[in-house]
Motif scaffolding. Sequence first.
Motif, PDB file in Angstrom:
ATOM      1  N   GLU A 193     -29.758  -0.080 -12.366  1.00 21.71           N
ATOM      2  CA  GLU A 193     -28.723  -0.817 -13.117  1.00 21.71           C
ATOM      3  C   GLU A 193     -29.267  -2.145 -13.634  1.00 21.71           C
ATOM      4  N   GLN A 195     -32.338  -3.026 -14.162  1.00 28.28           N
ATOM      5  CA  GLN A 195     -33.295  -2.813 -15.252  1.00 28.28           C
ATOM      6  C   GLN A 195     -32.549  -2.565 -16.567  1.00 28.28           C
ATOM      7  N   ARG A 196     -31.508  -1.731 -16.507  1.00 25.87           N
ATOM      8  CA  ARG A 196     -30.755  -1.388 -17.718  1.00 25.87           C
ATOM      9  C   ARG A 196     -30.123  -2.649 -18.331  1.00 25.87           C
ATOM     10  N   SER A 200     -31.124  -4.220 -21.917  1.00 27.21           N
ATOM     11  CA  SER A 200     -30.125  -4.252 -22.987  1.00 27.21           C
ATOM     12  C   SER A 200     -29.870  -5.677 -23.469  1.00 27.21           C
ATOM     13  N   PRO A 243     -38.075   2.957 -19.997  1.00 27.18           N
ATOM     14  CA  PRO A 243     -37.449   2.533 -18.761  1.00 27.18           C
ATOM     15  C   PRO A 243     -38.066   3.237 -17.561  1.00 27.18           C
ATOM     16  N   THR A 245     -38.030   4.993 -13.901  1.00 28.21           N
ATOM     17  CA  THR A 245     -37.071   5.863 -13.226  1.00 28.21           C
ATOM     18  C   THR A 245     -37.470   5.988 -11.753  1.00 28.21           C
TER      19      THR A 245
END
Length: 272
Positions: A193, A195-196, A200, A243, A245
Amino acid sequence: MQSAIPVAEQPVGRSLARPVYQLRNVSKSYGFGKIRALDPVDLDLRQGSFSSVIGPSGCGKSTLLKIMAGVTPPTTGSVILDGKPVLGARREIGMMYQQATLFPWLTALDNVLLPISIRDGKAAANARRKEAQALLELVGLKGFDKVYPRQLSGGMAQRTSICRMLITEPQVLLLDEPFSALDELARDFMNIELQRICLSRNATAFLITHSIPEAVLLSDVVYIMSPRPGKFLEAVPIELPRPRTLEMMTAPEFGEYVRYIRSRLDEGAVTA
Ligand SMILES: Nc1ncnc2c1ncn2[C@@H]1O[C@H](COP(=O)(O)OP(=O)(O)OP(=O)(O)O)[C@@H](O)[C@H]1O
């Protein structure tokens, strides 16, 4: 595996991005010079980069973060953010600690809005309710606005405190082991989360962690610190694609990074 490279010359992941944070010769002693917590460090963080610092307990990591946040003054050196010296708390800086520290008498939504209430007043906070709701939704807490902290799990509380940090739209996130109190599954989820959110928003993040895999998973650069008085032993660039994972954590290359950083930490402990 990358060889050791001096901190000042490190090729940061997105190397064309401009530097946002610059620390020069920053050191800290407590107790009128009796406790040398941090030896002089230099650091450049580029816009949108994610860096971690890892080192033995008591080596000065939190001290470094507090100096970067403007909460603790350095004994020597300068901290520059966006071209201006950091001499106290700055609105571009968001901080997160190990514990969520939510106020039990406020709902999740009001906890998220608290920094706005304090800074700009109740009316300004009310005007941003929709935005706060959208943030809660972003971290998977849709419909939890009216819930009180005692009704939230540890992971949910930390997600609420991420929203509380993001509502002020910080350019830089300073994170002091924010997920260390969570179980492994929740922690993995929160890291992805995080990282996202950073990707963004093109936010610049600096994370303190005791977990080498966590540092490798999230970072463009991992800084290895020596035992107290802390100094940077090495900056290790992590050249894994984004990204990232959780599956990547089983790749041989990932394991190589983890082993290398562990060996450097062990060497640092022996030679200190
Ligand atoms: N306010 C203070 N007054 C005196 N000494 C302090 C203060 N804050 C920290 N120290 C000392 O400075 C050193 C570095 O502390 P710091 O909390 O920065 O380390 P750390 O690397 O974050 O530790 P940990 O990994 O255990 O959280 C320690 O020896 C600590 O006892």
